[in-house]
Design an enzyme around this catalytic site. Structure first.
Site, PDB file in Angstrom:
ATOM      1  N   TYR A   6      -3.799   5.314   4.060  1.00 19.28           N
ATOM      2  CA  TYR A   6      -3.354   5.535   5.521  1.00 19.28           C
ATOM      3  C   TYR A   6      -4.623   6.450   6.037  1.00 19.28           C
ATOM      4  O   TYR A   6      -4.894   6.079   7.168  1.00 19.28           O
ATOM      5  CB  TYR A   6      -2.043   6.267   5.680  1.00 19.28           C
ATOM      6  CG  TYR A   6      -1.022   5.455   5.355  1.00 19.28           C
ATOM      7  CD1 TYR A   6      -0.389   4.408   6.343  1.00 19.28           C
ATOM      8  CD2 TYR A   6      -0.434   5.318   4.206  1.00 19.28           C
ATOM      9  CE1 TYR A   6       0.520   3.716   6.097  1.00 19.28           C
ATOM     10  CE2 TYR A   6       0.528   4.282   3.852  1.00 19.28           C
ATOM     11  CZ  TYR A   6       1.003   3.442   4.775  1.00 19.28           C
ATOM     12  OH  TYR A   6       2.159   2.694   4.330  1.00 19.28           O
ATOM     13  N   ARG A  46       5.581  -7.973  -0.516  1.00 19.04           N
ATOM     14  CA  ARG A  46       5.939  -6.812  -1.162  1.00 19.04           C
ATOM     15  C   ARG A  46       7.369  -6.235  -0.531  1.00 19.04           C
ATOM     16  O   ARG A  46       7.194  -5.706   0.498  1.00 19.04           O
ATOM     17  CB  ARG A  46       4.952  -5.817  -1.216  1.00 19.04           C
ATOM     18  CG  ARG A  46       5.219  -4.500  -1.912  1.00 19.04           C
ATOM     19  CD  ARG A  46       3.998  -3.471  -2.152  1.00 19.04           C
ATOM     20  NE  ARG A  46       4.649  -2.302  -2.815  1.00 19.04           N
ATOM     21  CZ  ARG A  46       4.464  -1.153  -2.252  1.00 19.04           C
ATOM     22  NH1 ARG A  46       3.866  -0.681  -1.142  1.00 19.04           N
ATOM     23  NH2 ARG A  46       5.029  -0.074  -2.869  1.00 19.04           N
ATOM     24  N   GLU A  50       3.853   5.060  -4.972  1.00 20.62           N
ATOM     25  CA  GLU A  50       3.320   6.582  -4.651  1.00 20.62           C
ATOM     26  C   GLU A  50       4.259   7.657  -5.474  1.00 20.62           C
ATOM     27  O   GLU A  50       4.707   8.566  -4.842  1.00 20.62           O
ATOM     28  CB  GLU A  50       3.480   6.710  -3.222  1.00 20.62           C
ATOM     29  CG  GLU A  50       2.896   5.689  -2.190  1.00 20.62           C
ATOM     30  CD  GLU A  50       2.760   5.988  -0.886  1.00 20.62           C
ATOM     31  OE1 GLU A  50       3.497   6.988  -0.347  1.00 20.62           O
ATOM     32  OE2 GLU A  50       1.980   5.230  -0.344  1.00 20.62           O
ATOM     33  N   GLU A  92      -0.229  -1.071   0.607  1.00 22.47           N
ATOM     34  CA  GLU A  92       0.176  -0.569   1.908  1.00 22.47           C
ATOM     35  C   GLU A  92      -1.174  -0.031   3.071  1.00 22.47           C
ATOM     36  O   GLU A  92      -1.953   0.456   2.192  1.00 22.47           O
ATOM     37  CB  GLU A  92       1.094   0.568   1.892  1.00 22.47           C
ATOM     38  CG  GLU A  92       2.473   0.346   1.774  1.00 22.47           C
ATOM     39  CD  GLU A  92       3.271   1.520   1.427  1.00 22.47           C
ATOM     40  OE1 GLU A  92       3.012   2.621   2.177  1.00 22.47           O
ATOM     41  OE2 GLU A  92       4.101   1.622   0.593  1.00 22.47           O
ATOM     42  N   HIS A 133      10.897   2.695  -5.109  1.00 17.51           N
ATOM     43  CA  HIS A 133      10.499   3.055  -3.673  1.00 17.51           C
ATOM     44  C   HIS A 133      11.369   4.406  -3.272  1.00 17.51           C
ATOM     45  O   HIS A 133      12.098   4.268  -2.286  1.00 17.51           O
ATOM     46  CB  HIS A 133      10.263   2.156  -2.978  1.00 17.51           C
ATOM     47  CG  HIS A 133       9.369   2.544  -1.817  1.00 17.51           C
ATOM     48  ND1 HIS A 133       8.192   1.526  -1.278  1.00 17.51           N
ATOM     49  CD2 HIS A 133       9.301   3.356  -0.869  1.00 17.51           C
ATOM     50  CE1 HIS A 133       7.517   1.993  -0.532  1.00 17.51           C
ATOM     51  NE2 HIS A 133       8.105   3.257  -0.031  1.00 17.51           N
ATOM     52  N   ASN A 175      -2.253   2.583  -1.728  1.00 20.15           N
ATOM     53  CA  ASN A 175      -1.722   2.722  -0.386  1.00 20.15           C
ATOM     54  C   ASN A 175      -2.744   3.617   0.475  1.00 20.15           C
ATOM     55  O   ASN A 175      -2.890   4.847  -0.078  1.00 20.15           O
ATOM     56  CB  ASN A 175      -0.271   3.101  -0.563  1.00 20.15           C
ATOM     57  CG  ASN A 175       0.872   2.256  -1.008  1.00 20.15           C
ATOM     58  OD1 ASN A 175       0.348   1.257  -1.582  1.00 20.15           O
ATOM     59  ND2 ASN A 175       1.896   2.706  -1.263  1.00 20.15           N
TER      60      ASN A 175
END
Ligand code: BGC
Length: 457
Positions: A308, A87, A176, A370, A131, A306
C-alpha cells in the site's frame, strides 16, 4: 500533484508477459455477510464488532456485500472484467465452526459452488485460508498466542484442500501475519482487540508455524498445488532531516519487525536478530521449538506481497517508551488516498528490488496479492485509475530489473467492510450500495477491463 507522469491509457502501459495473471482480491468477513447462516460459527470479528467503539459507527460485517447470496452476480462481474484469477478467503468458522473437530458441510458446499462458478467463467480460484476471522472458540483458548492454534490451522487446511483441491491449484495460507499480530494482538485496534505490545510476538511464530503445517497439508492433499503466503511488506524510509545513526538503527528495527520477522524465516529458515526488541534468546523463551523453522521454511511456490505505501520512521523520541522507533510522516507532499495514505508507486519498485537483493536465489516468484486504494464514493474515480496505472508501472520497472513477478491482484473487486473503518473506506472497482446490495462498476472497472483486454491483444 499527479500520481504518475505515465499515461493511464491502458494500451500505453508497459506490456506484461503473456502468462502474467490479472486478478482481484477480497476476503470472507469483508464481503460475505451471512454471519450465522448454515451452521457458521462465530469468528473473532463477529465478537469484536460488538465491542462499543471498536468499529467506526458500530458497523458490522453481518451482511456486508451479501456475497454469500450474490456470488453468482459477483462472478459475472469478474467475467466482464476478464480476470484470470480471483483471490478470496475461506472463512475458517464457516467450515469448522469451533475451529477444531466437527466440519460443517454447508460451509464447504458454499465454497464448492463458488469454485465451480469461477471455473465456469474461466477464472482460477485462489483462496486464502486465513484472512483474520479466527473461530472465536480458538480465541477463547488463547488464539494465536497458543501454539495449538497452529495445529488446528493445519487440520482445517487439510479439510479445505481435500474438498476443493481437485479444482483449486493455487493456495495462499495466511493473509498479512504482521498486520494480524500488530493490529489484533499488539495494539488491539483489530480483532481480537488485545493490546499486548511486544508480548504479542508469539503470534508471529504461531502463525508462521501454522503456515508451515498448512503448506504440508495442502501439498499432501493436492500434489500439484502451488502454495503461497501473502505478506504485507513496506519499504522503510527516513526523512532528510532525520538521518542520524540512531534514525538508521530505528529504520532497521522497523524493517525487522514489519518485513524480516516474516520473510526471513520463510525464505532463510531463521529469524532476524531481535535484540532491538530486547530478545536475545533464539528460542524466544521456549516459543520457538526444535524443528519449527524447518516446517516454516518449506519451499514456497510464490511469495505474495500486499503493498500500500512505504513507512517513514525516526529514532524514538523517548527510548524508554518501549519501541525502538517512532513512526513519522513523509516530508514530500504526496497525493493521499481517502484513507490519508500517501500514494508512492516507486515504493513498490523499491520493495521488490530490495527483496531480490536481500534474498537472491531464495526469493520465489512474486505475486502482488493486494494493491489498491480507498477513494471517495462515486462512480468516477480517476485517482484510482492513476493509482493502479502508477503501481503497475512500478511493477514493470521491478521486472525490468530482474524481479520475477507472476501476477497482480488489485484490492478490491468490491467496496467492502474495511475493518475498524467499517463501510467508510471504499476500495472497490465496483461500488456497492450497502442498503440494497446494488453493485455498480466504476470508471476504474472499465479501465481495468480495457487494460486486461489490451494486454491480451
Ligand atoms: C488487508 C485487507 C484490507 C486492505 C486495506 C490489507 O491490509 O489484507 O483486508 O482491506 O489492506 O486496508
Amino acid at each position: 500533484m499527479p500520481v504518475t507522469t505515465r499515461s493511464t491509457d491502458p494500451s500505453r502501459l508497459p506490456r506484461f508477459p503473456a502468462d502474467f495473471r490479472w486478478g482481484a482480491s477480497t476476503a470472507a468477513y469483508q464481503i460475505e455477510g451471512a454471519a450465522d447462516e448454515d451452521g457458521k460459527g462465530p469468528s473473532i470479528w463477529d465478537t469484536f464488532v460488538r465491542r462499543p467503539g471498536a468499529v467506526r459507527d458500530g458497523h458490522t460485517g453481518d451482511t456486508a456485500c451479501d456475497h454469500y447470496h450474490r456470488f453468482e452476480e459477483d462472478v459475472a462481474l469478474m467475467r466482464r472484467l476478464g480476470l484470470d484469477a480471483y483471490r478470496f478467503s475461506l472463512s475458517w468458522p464457516r467450515i469448522v465452526p469451533t475451529g477444531a473437530g466437527k466440519v460443517e458441510p454447508r460451509g464447504l458446499d458454499f465454497y464448492d459452488r463458488l469454485v465451480d462458478a469461477l471455473l465456469d467463467a474461466g477464472i482460477e480460484p485462489t483462496p486464502t485460508l486465513f484472512h483474520w476471522d479466527l473461530p472465536q472458540a480458538l480465541e477463547d483458548g488463547g488464539g494465536w498466542l497458543d501454539r495449538d492454534t497452529a495445529y488446528r490451522f493445519g487440520e482445517y487446511a487439510a479439510v479445505a484442500a481435500e474438498r476443493l483441491g481437485d479444482r483449486v491449484k493455487r493456495w495462499i495460507t495466511l493473509n498479512e501475519p504482521f498486520v494480524h499480530m500488530s493490529f489484533g494482538y499488539g495494539f488491539g485496534v483489530h480483532a481480537p482487540g488485545r493490546a499486548l505490545l511486544l508480548d504479542a510476538l508469539p503470534v508471529a511464530h504461531h502463525q508462521l508455524l501454522g503456515h508451515g503445517l498448512a503448506t504440508a497439508a495442502v501439498r499432501a492433499a493436492v500434489p500439484d498445488a502451488q502454495v503461497l503466503i501473502a505478506n504485507n511488506c513496506t519499504p522503510v524510509r527516513l526523512r532528510s532531516d532525520a538521518r542520524t545513526d540512531k534514525d538508521t538503527a530505528a529504520a532497521s528495527a522497523y524493517d525487522i519487525l514489519h518485513n524480516r520477522l516474516f520473510n526471513d524465516p520463510l525464505l532463510q529458515g531463521r529469524y532476524p536478530d531481535l535484540s532491538a526488541y530486547g530478545m536475545s534468546d533464539p528460542s524466544w523463551g521456549g516459543v520457538v521449538r526444535d524443528g519449527d523453522l524447518a516446517t516454516i521454511a518449506a519451499p514456497l511456490d510464490g511469495l505474495g506481497i500486499n503493498y500500500y505505501n512505504p513507512t517513514w520512521v525516526t529514532a524514538p523520541a523517548d527510548p524508554a517508551a518501549g519501541l525502538p522507533f517512532d513512526l513519522a510522516e513523509p516530508e514530500e507532499p504526496y497525493e493521499r488516498t481517502a484513507f490519508g495514505w500517501p500514494v508512492v508507486p516507486d515504493g513498490l519498485t523499491e520493495l521488490l528490488t530490495g527483496l531480490e537483493e536481500r534474498y537472491g536465489a531464495a526469493l520465489p516468484p512474486v505475486w502482488i496479492t493486494e494493491n489498491g486504494c480507498s477513494q471517495p464514493a462515486g462512480l468516477d474515480d480517476p485517482a484510482r485509475i492513476d493509482y493502479l496505472a502508477g503501481h503497475l508501472g512500478a511493477i514493470a520497472d521491478a521486472m525490468d530489473r530482474g524481479v520475477d513477478v507472476r501476477g497482480y491482484f488489485t484490492w478490491s473487486l468490491l467496496d467492502n467492510f474495511e475493518w475498524a473503518e467499517g463501510y467508510h473506506q471504499r476500495f472497490g472497482l465496483v461500488e456497492v450500495d450497502f442498503a440494497t446490495g446494488l453493485r455498480t462498476p466504476r470508471a476504474s472497472f472499465e479501465w481495468y477491463r480495457d487494460l486486461i483486454a489490451s494486454q491480451r491483444s
